[in-house]
Design a protein around this motif. Sequence first.
Motif, PDB file in Angstrom:
ATOM      1  N   LEU A 104       1.257  -1.115   0.245  1.00 39.84           N
ATOM      2  CA  LEU A 104       0.057  -0.134  -0.072  1.00 39.84           C
ATOM      3  C   LEU A 104       0.931   1.096   0.124  1.00 39.84           C
ATOM      4  CD1 LEU A 104      -2.457  -1.059   2.401  1.00 39.84           C
ATOM      5  CD2 LEU A 104      -2.974  -1.585   0.247  1.00 39.84           C
ATOM      6  N   PRO A 105       0.589   1.743  -1.096  1.00 39.25           N
ATOM      7  CA  PRO A 105       1.700   3.371  -0.964  1.00 39.25           C
ATOM      8  C   PRO A 105       0.963   4.334  -0.750  1.00 39.25           C
ATOM      9  CG  PRO A 105       0.893   2.575  -3.459  1.00 39.25           C
ATOM     10  CD  PRO A 105      -0.124   1.728  -2.101  1.00 39.25           C
ATOM     11  N   LEU A 106       1.296   5.336   0.218  1.00 40.43           N
ATOM     12  CA  LEU A 106       1.552   6.208   0.898  1.00 40.43           C
ATOM     13  C   LEU A 106       2.519   7.733   0.797  1.00 40.43           C
ATOM     14  CD1 LEU A 106       0.629   6.192   4.119  1.00 40.43           C
ATOM     15  CD2 LEU A 106       1.419   8.292   3.901  1.00 40.43           C
ATOM     16  N   LEU A 107       2.200   8.449   0.550  1.00 40.87           N
ATOM     17  CA  LEU A 107       3.068   9.508   0.038  1.00 40.87           C
ATOM     18  C   LEU A 107       2.999  10.574   1.119  1.00 40.87           C
ATOM     19  CD1 LEU A 107       4.481   9.802  -4.292  1.00 40.87           C
ATOM     20  CD2 LEU A 107       5.715   9.248  -1.111  1.00 40.87           C
ATOM     21  N   VAL A 108       3.665  11.150   1.513  1.00 46.09           N
ATOM     22  CA  VAL A 108       3.218  12.540   2.476  1.00 46.09           C
ATOM     23  C   VAL A 108       3.814  14.181   1.300  1.00 46.09           C
ATOM     24  CG1 VAL A 108       3.450  13.739   4.461  1.00 46.09           C
ATOM     25  CG2 VAL A 108       2.980  11.426   4.439  1.00 46.09           C
ATOM     26  N   MET A 109       2.833  14.557   1.397  1.00 47.06           N
ATOM     27  CA  MET A 109       3.122  15.922  -0.216  1.00 47.06           C
ATOM     28  C   MET A 109       3.007  17.141   0.687  1.00 47.06           C
ATOM     29  SD  MET A 109       1.265  14.701  -2.824  1.00 47.06           S
ATOM     30  CE  MET A 109       1.656  13.111  -2.682  1.00 47.06           C
ATOM     31  N   GLY A 110       3.338  18.178   0.536  1.00 47.31           N
ATOM     32  CA  GLY A 110       3.649  19.862   0.924  1.00 47.31           C
ATOM     33  C   GLY A 110       2.753  20.368  -0.064  1.00 47.31           C
ATOM     34  N   ASP A 111       3.192  20.015  -1.413  1.00 41.48           N
ATOM     35  CA  ASP A 111       1.937  20.490  -2.645  1.00 41.48           C
ATOM     36  C   ASP A 111       1.005  19.558  -3.002  1.00 41.48           C
ATOM     37  OD1 ASP A 111       1.041  21.991  -4.952  1.00 41.48           O
ATOM     38  OD2 ASP A 111       3.323  23.455  -4.950  1.00 41.48           O
ATOM     39  N   PRO A 112      -0.436  19.407  -3.451  1.00 45.31           N
ATOM     40  CA  PRO A 112      -1.080  19.277  -4.194  1.00 45.31           C
ATOM     41  C   PRO A 112      -0.728  18.544  -5.233  1.00 45.31           C
ATOM     42  CG  PRO A 112      -2.286  21.022  -3.761  1.00 45.31           C
ATOM     43  CD  PRO A 112      -0.313  21.124  -3.008  1.00 45.31           C
ATOM     44  N   THR A 135      -4.720  -1.283  -4.372  1.00 44.35           N
ATOM     45  CA  THR A 135      -5.414  -0.368  -4.203  1.00 44.35           C
ATOM     46  C   THR A 135      -5.052   0.830  -4.713  1.00 44.35           C
ATOM     47  OG1 THR A 135      -4.578   0.026  -2.300  1.00 44.35           O
ATOM     48  CG2 THR A 135      -6.501  -1.418  -2.731  1.00 44.35           C
ATOM     49  N   PRO A 136      -5.431   2.143  -5.338  1.00 47.16           N
ATOM     50  CA  PRO A 136      -4.910   3.521  -4.929  1.00 47.16           C
ATOM     51  C   PRO A 136      -4.567   4.054  -3.700  1.00 47.16           C
ATOM     52  CG  PRO A 136      -7.355   3.201  -4.714  1.00 47.16           C
ATOM     53  CD  PRO A 136      -7.214   2.737  -4.488  1.00 47.16           C
TER      54      PRO A 136
END
Length: 174
Positions: A104-112, A135-136
């Motif tokens: 399950l990939p997950l990224l935390v980002m500062g910019d949409p 899954t997405p």
Amino acid sequence: MSLVALVGNPRPRSRTLGVALTAARAIGERVGEAGETETVDLSALAPDLLSAAPPPAVRHALDVVGGADVLVVASPTYKATYTGLLKVFLDRFGAGSLASAVALPLLVMGDPKHSLAVETHLRPLLVELGASVPTPGLALLESQIPDAEEIVGAWAGRVAPQVSGFLAGRTAPG
């Protein structure tokens, strides 16, 4: 079932780690495995990841990730993709090495504007390593971290049936 959170943030005790643990807990609860999540926080292993012969702590982390049934792979977004730290660690695995895992990939980002990176960069890496990624992924903005429980919970509710289906299909007789 082995549930593992792999965190590619170079900072110890990062917000990415917190979000990854929230995601792992939410998935575990929804697939009926609310037990302990093993955590591989690469910030602690960073100085040793490029060693020709991995030291015991790196070998242990590789074994934990390689043995995962469900693998939450989390990274902050650096330069519009996952961190080099995560890449260096995952480069230790050969093609197909994670075939027994649902990732399950997950990224935390500062910019949409980086929200597609979870699907266009991290997902293909996990697929190359053989993981099933049914899954997405989750793209979470730093500004959404205060609401992470709710956002991650909604995402987990949407993806848990696919995770459960993968796990059931893997253990079904036939």
